[in-house]
Design an enzyme around this catalytic site. Structure first.
Site, PDB file in Angstrom:
ATOM      1  N   PRO A  11       0.788  -1.223   0.000  1.00 31.47           N
ATOM      2  CA  PRO A  11       0.000   0.000   0.000  1.00 31.47           C
ATOM      3  C   PRO A  11       0.827   1.283   0.000  1.00 31.47           C
ATOM      4  O   PRO A  11       1.877   1.352   0.631  1.00 31.47           O
ATOM      5  CB  PRO A  11      -0.819  -0.105   1.293  1.00 31.47           C
ATOM      6  CG  PRO A  11      -0.107  -1.114   2.126  1.00 31.47           C
ATOM      7  CD  PRO A  11       0.538  -2.062   1.176  1.00 31.47           C
ATOM      8  N   ASN A  12       0.289   2.238  -0.733  1.00 30.14           N
ATOM      9  CA  ASN A  12       0.825   3.604  -0.850  1.00 30.14           C
ATOM     10  C   ASN A  12       2.054   3.705  -1.745  1.00 30.14           C
ATOM     11  O   ASN A  12       2.504   4.814  -2.043  1.00 30.14           O
ATOM     12  CB  ASN A  12       1.117   4.220   0.541  1.00 30.14           C
ATOM     13  CG  ASN A  12      -0.123   4.258   1.409  1.00 30.14           C
ATOM     14  OD1 ASN A  12      -1.124   4.819   0.987  1.00 30.14           O
ATOM     15  ND2 ASN A  12      -0.093   3.630   2.570  1.00 30.14           N
ATOM     16  N   ARG A  19       4.988  10.780  -2.547  1.00 28.09           N
ATOM     17  CA  ARG A  19       4.698  10.563  -1.128  1.00 28.09           C
ATOM     18  C   ARG A  19       5.979  10.748  -0.296  1.00 28.09           C
ATOM     19  O   ARG A  19       6.982  10.083  -0.564  1.00 28.09           O
ATOM     20  CB  ARG A  19       4.225   9.108  -1.025  1.00 28.09           C
ATOM     21  CG  ARG A  19       4.286   8.506   0.315  1.00 28.09           C
ATOM     22  CD  ARG A  19       4.298   6.989   0.209  1.00 28.09           C
ATOM     23  NE  ARG A  19       4.030   6.445   1.518  1.00 28.09           N
ATOM     24  CZ  ARG A  19       4.403   5.243   1.907  1.00 28.09           C
ATOM     25  NH1 ARG A  19       5.037   4.430   1.075  1.00 28.09           N
ATOM     26  NH2 ARG A  19       4.137   4.842   3.112  1.00 28.09           N
ATOM     27  N   TYR A  24      11.271   8.686   0.935  1.00 23.80           N
ATOM     28  CA  TYR A  24      11.239   7.649  -0.104  1.00 23.80           C
ATOM     29  C   TYR A  24      11.854   8.083  -1.434  1.00 23.80           C
ATOM     30  O   TYR A  24      11.948   7.266  -2.357  1.00 23.80           O
ATOM     31  CB  TYR A  24       9.784   7.193  -0.325  1.00 23.80           C
ATOM     32  CG  TYR A  24       9.177   6.578   0.919  1.00 23.80           C
ATOM     33  CD1 TYR A  24       9.649   5.367   1.422  1.00 23.80           C
ATOM     34  CD2 TYR A  24       8.146   7.213   1.603  1.00 23.80           C
ATOM     35  CE1 TYR A  24       9.103   4.811   2.570  1.00 23.80           C
ATOM     36  CE2 TYR A  24       7.591   6.662   2.752  1.00 23.80           C
ATOM     37  CZ  TYR A  24       8.074   5.458   3.229  1.00 23.80           C
ATOM     38  OH  TYR A  24       7.543   4.903   4.367  1.00 23.80           O
ATOM     39  N   ASN A  75       8.138  -5.652  -1.480  1.00 24.39           N
ATOM     40  CA  ASN A  75       8.094  -4.566  -0.503  1.00 24.39           C
ATOM     41  C   ASN A  75       6.651  -4.522  -0.012  1.00 24.39           C
ATOM     42  O   ASN A  75       5.795  -3.917  -0.654  1.00 24.39           O
ATOM     43  CB  ASN A  75       8.500  -3.232  -1.124  1.00 24.39           C
ATOM     44  CG  ASN A  75       8.500  -2.119  -0.082  1.00 24.39           C
ATOM     45  OD1 ASN A  75       8.013  -2.298   1.039  1.00 24.39           O
ATOM     46  ND2 ASN A  75       9.035  -0.964  -0.445  1.00 24.39           N
ATOM     47  N   ALA A  78       3.421  -1.105   4.596  1.00 27.83           N
ATOM     48  CA  ALA A  78       2.911  -1.166   5.975  1.00 27.83           C
ATOM     49  C   ALA A  78       2.465  -2.576   6.366  1.00 27.83           C
ATOM     50  O   ALA A  78       2.492  -2.932   7.554  1.00 27.83           O
ATOM     51  CB  ALA A  78       1.758  -0.182   6.145  1.00 27.83           C
ATOM     52  N   GLU A  99      13.057  -9.436   0.574  1.00 26.24           N
ATOM     53  CA  GLU A  99      12.234  -8.324   1.088  1.00 26.24           C
ATOM     54  C   GLU A  99      13.003  -7.018   0.928  1.00 26.24           C
ATOM     55  O   GLU A  99      14.197  -6.953   1.249  1.00 26.24           O
ATOM     56  CB  GLU A  99      11.943  -8.604   2.570  1.00 26.24           C
ATOM     57  CG  GLU A  99      11.101  -7.541   3.255  1.00 26.24           C
ATOM     58  CD  GLU A  99      10.848  -7.884   4.724  1.00 26.24           C
ATOM     59  OE1 GLU A  99      11.266  -8.981   5.188  1.00 26.24           O
ATOM     60  OE2 GLU A  99      10.247  -7.048   5.420  1.00 26.24           O
ATOM     61  N   HIS A 101      12.882  -2.755   1.648  1.00 30.07           N
ATOM     62  CA  HIS A 101      12.303  -1.508   2.174  1.00 30.07           C
ATOM     63  C   HIS A 101      13.159  -0.359   1.673  1.00 30.07           C
ATOM     64  O   HIS A 101      14.393  -0.400   1.805  1.00 30.07           O
ATOM     65  CB  HIS A 101      12.264  -1.505   3.708  1.00 30.07           C
ATOM     66  CG  HIS A 101      11.402  -2.593   4.240  1.00 30.07           C
ATOM     67  ND1 HIS A 101      10.028  -2.514   4.203  1.00 30.07           N
ATOM     68  CD2 HIS A 101      11.709  -3.809   4.740  1.00 30.07           C
ATOM     69  CE1 HIS A 101       9.533  -3.638   4.690  1.00 30.07           C
ATOM     70  NE2 HIS A 101      10.528  -4.441   5.013  1.00 30.07           N
ATOM     71  N   ARG A 108      13.567   4.173  12.144  1.00 26.24           N
ATOM     72  CA  ARG A 108      12.274   4.856  12.233  1.00 26.24           C
ATOM     73  C   ARG A 108      11.491   4.379  13.469  1.00 26.24           C
ATOM     74  O   ARG A 108      12.077   3.797  14.385  1.00 26.24           O
ATOM     75  CB  ARG A 108      11.515   4.642  10.918  1.00 26.24           C
ATOM     76  CG  ARG A 108      12.305   5.209   9.708  1.00 26.24           C
ATOM     77  CD  ARG A 108      11.571   5.019   8.405  1.00 26.24           C
ATOM     78  NE  ARG A 108      10.323   5.791   8.384  1.00 26.24           N
ATOM     79  CZ  ARG A 108       9.377   5.611   7.449  1.00 26.24           C
ATOM     80  NH1 ARG A 108       9.542   4.714   6.485  1.00 26.24           N
ATOM     81  NH2 ARG A 108       8.286   6.338   7.492  1.00 26.24           N
TER      82      ARG A 108
HETATM   83  C1  DQA Z   1       8.429   0.796   3.546  1.00 22.79           C
HETATM   84  C2  DQA Z   1       8.550   0.981   5.066  1.00 22.79           C
HETATM   85  C3  DQA Z   1       7.207   0.730   5.746  1.00 22.79           C
HETATM   86  O1  DQA Z   1       7.344   0.870   7.150  1.00 22.79           O
HETATM   87  C4  DQA Z   1       6.186   1.732   5.260  1.00 22.79           C
HETATM   88  O2  DQA Z   1       4.925   1.450   5.839  1.00 22.79           O
HETATM   89  C5  DQA Z   1       6.101   1.780   3.779  1.00 22.79           C
HETATM   90  C6  DQA Z   1       7.303   1.645   2.970  1.00 22.79           C
HETATM   91  C7  DQA Z   1       9.725   1.175   2.807  1.00 22.79           C
HETATM   92  O3  DQA Z   1       9.823   0.826   1.638  1.00 22.79           O
HETATM   93  O4  DQA Z   1      10.598   1.826   3.379  1.00 22.79           O
HETATM   94  O5  DQA Z   1       5.037   2.048   3.220  1.00 22.79           O
HETATM   95  O6  DQA Z   1       8.167  -0.577   3.284  1.00 22.79           O
END
Ligand code: DQA
Length: 145
Positions: A11-12, A19, A24, A75, A78, A99, A101, A108
């Site tokens: 998501p997002n 964003r 990011y 990825n 959240a 995985e 991020h 964080r």
């Molecule tokens: C994320 C880190 C997560 O905590 C966050 O909710 C994201 C992006 C990252 O790519 O750094 O949406 O996965």
């Protein structure tokens, strides 16, 4: 025939580039898809990138990967921190899972320090910006031999 790697995004991440760019960066998910496709060619891997804002759709993406992907780069965004369903789906997948991020989740908030998916992943990359996807793809080429 080139082996296909599915690059799954939670998501997002459709808003990547717009964003919270201070966290990011300014590159978009389409930039990531293009960079991975180009690197994949060098490595002899095809790539297909998907994104969803819905947990169940990500579960179904993982189910589809069972028949279609030699490996998964994910990825989960959240959902990394909340989703047993995504972990269970990955546990039903036979190939390697990496995985990614974009941000350094360990620098964080505390709730970002635990990922259910990390229990299943062969490796985790965090804090390398969108370059993490390319690094994961290089590692995937090594794992697949
Ligand atoms: C994320 C880190 C997560 O905590 C966050 O909710 C994201 C992006 C990252 O790519 O750094 O949406 O996965």
């Amino acid at each position: 025939m080139a082996r296909t790697i599915h690059i799954l995004n939670g998501p997002n991440l459709n808003l990547l580039g717009k964003r919270e760019p201070e966290i990011y960066g300014s590159e978009t998910l389409e930039d990531v898809a293009q960079a991975c496709a180009a690197l994949g060619k060098e490595l002899g891997l095809e790539t297909a990138l998907f994104q969803s804002n819905h947990e169940g759709e990500i579960v179904e993406m993982i189910h589809r990967a069972r028949a279609a992907a030699a490996g998964i780069i994910i990825n989960p965004a959240a959902y990394s921190h909340t989703s047993v369903a995504i972990l269970d789906a990955l546990n039903a997948y036979d190939g390697p899972v990496l995985e990614v991020h974009i941000s350094n989740v360990h620098k964080r908030e505390g709730f970002r320090h635990h990922s259910y998916v990390s229990q299943r992943a062969e490796g985790v990359i965090a804090g390398f910006g969108v370059q993490g996807y390319a690094l994961a793809l290089r590692r995937m080429a090594v794992l697949l031999g």
